[in-house]
Scaffold this motif. Structure first.
Motif, short mmCIF file in Angstrom:
data_model
loop_
_atom_site.label_atom_id
_atom_site.label_comp_id
_atom_site.label_asym_id
_atom_site.label_seq_id
_atom_site.Cartn_x
_atom_site.Cartn_y
_atom_site.Cartn_z
N LEU A 109 0.65 -1.23 -0.16
CA LEU A 109 0.21 -0.05 0.18
C LEU A 109 0.87 1.34 0.05
O LEU A 109 1.79 1.28 0.80
N ARG A 110 0.43 2.42 -0.71
CA ARG A 110 0.91 3.47 -0.88
C ARG A 110 0.57 4.35 0.21
O ARG A 110 -0.93 4.52 0.31
N LEU A 111 1.04 4.84 1.50
CA LEU A 111 0.48 5.42 2.52
C LEU A 111 0.51 7.02 2.24
O LEU A 111 -0.31 7.85 2.49
N ARG A 112 1.71 7.20 1.87
CA ARG A 112 2.26 8.87 1.65
C ARG A 112 1.27 9.37 0.53
O ARG A 112 1.46 8.88 -0.59
N GLY A 113 0.56 10.54 1.04
CA GLY A 113 -0.17 11.08 -0.28
C GLY A 113 -1.47 10.58 -0.54
O GLY A 113 -2.03 10.65 -1.68
N THR A 114 -1.98 9.31 0.23
CA THR A 114 -3.13 8.70 0.08
C THR A 114 -4.03 8.86 1.29
O THR A 114 -3.53 9.22 2.37
N ASP A 115 -5.17 8.33 1.17
CA ASP A 115 -5.94 8.26 2.40
C ASP A 115 -5.99 6.75 2.92
O ASP A 115 -6.91 6.42 3.46
N ALA A 116 -5.19 6.04 2.46
CA ALA A 116 -5.16 4.69 2.98
C ALA A 116 -5.17 4.38 4.45
O ALA A 116 -6.00 3.57 4.90
N ALA A 117 -4.41 5.15 5.06
CA ALA A 117 -4.33 5.13 6.78
C ALA A 117 -5.63 5.47 7.16
O ALA A 117 -6.18 4.79 8.17
N GLU A 118 -6.08 6.41 6.74
CA GLU A 118 -7.48 6.94 7.32
C GLU A 118 -8.63 5.96 6.93
O GLU A 118 -9.63 6.01 7.75
N GLY A 151 -7.90 -6.72 5.49
CA GLY A 151 -7.65 -7.96 4.95
C GLY A 151 -7.30 -7.91 3.63
O GLY A 151 -7.51 -6.74 2.94
N PRO A 152 -6.52 -8.85 2.82
CA PRO A 152 -6.20 -9.02 1.53
C PRO A 152 -7.15 -8.58 0.49
O PRO A 152 -6.90 -7.60 -0.49
N ASP A 153 -8.06 -9.18 0.51
CA ASP A 153 -9.31 -8.86 -0.27
C ASP A 153 -9.74 -7.30 -0.38
O ASP A 153 -9.90 -6.78 -1.44
N ALA A 154 -9.86 -6.71 0.61
CA ALA A 154 -10.34 -5.30 0.93
C ALA A 154 -9.33 -4.25 0.27
O ALA A 154 -9.41 -3.43 -0.50
N VAL A 155 -8.11 -4.83 0.62
CA VAL A 155 -6.84 -3.94 0.14
C VAL A 155 -6.76 -4.17 -1.33
O VAL A 155 -6.79 -3.22 -2.09
N LEU A 156 -6.90 -5.36 -2.06
CA LEU A 156 -6.78 -5.59 -3.57
C LEU A 156 -7.93 -4.93 -4.08
O LEU A 156 -7.66 -4.45 -5.17
#
Length: 114
Positions: free
Chosen positions: A59-68, A75-80
């Motif tokens: 996952l790219r965290l910097r410059g995205t809202d991934a952490a939020e 889980g892997p399915d949600a990330v994919l």
């Protein structure tokens, strides 16, 4: 040797990795600008599996809202699913050769699969 790089030309690490590939004799490089031509979900799953990584590790965290959005702990399915829908969430550069796949951060990691 064939090498495919999922590349973002605006990323310094991605540009440096591409330069390593292009300077290496005997390497035929395919460049995929993944923000314009995102890999399908099943290809992402294969790339991370071949790299020995969980999708959350890519996952790219910097410059995205991934952490939020809680994606680092999802889980892997949600990330994919999220990466397939929004390719900005894919960390780069990913490089695939016949010797394997690496997330080339730092760019020298590409040497492991050349």
């Amino acid at each position: 040797m064939q090498a495919t790089i999922w590349h973002n030309p605006n990323c310094g690490t991605s540009r440096k990795t591409l330069a390593i590939l292009q300077e290496r004799d005997g390497v035929d490089v395919t460049v995929v600008e993944y923000l314009k031509t995102p890999p399908p979900r099943d290809k992402l799953a294969q790339l991370f599996a071949d790299a020995g990584m969980a999708p959350a590790d890519g996952l790219r965290l910097r410059g995205t809202d991934a952490a939020e959005r809680g994606l680092p702990d999802a889980g892997p399915d949600a990330v994919l699913d999220a990466m397939a829908a929004e390719p900005i969430l894919i960390n780069r550069p990913l490089v695939e050769t016949e010797k394997g796949v690496r997330l080339c951060r730092p760019q020298e990691m590409v040497e492991e699969i050349l």
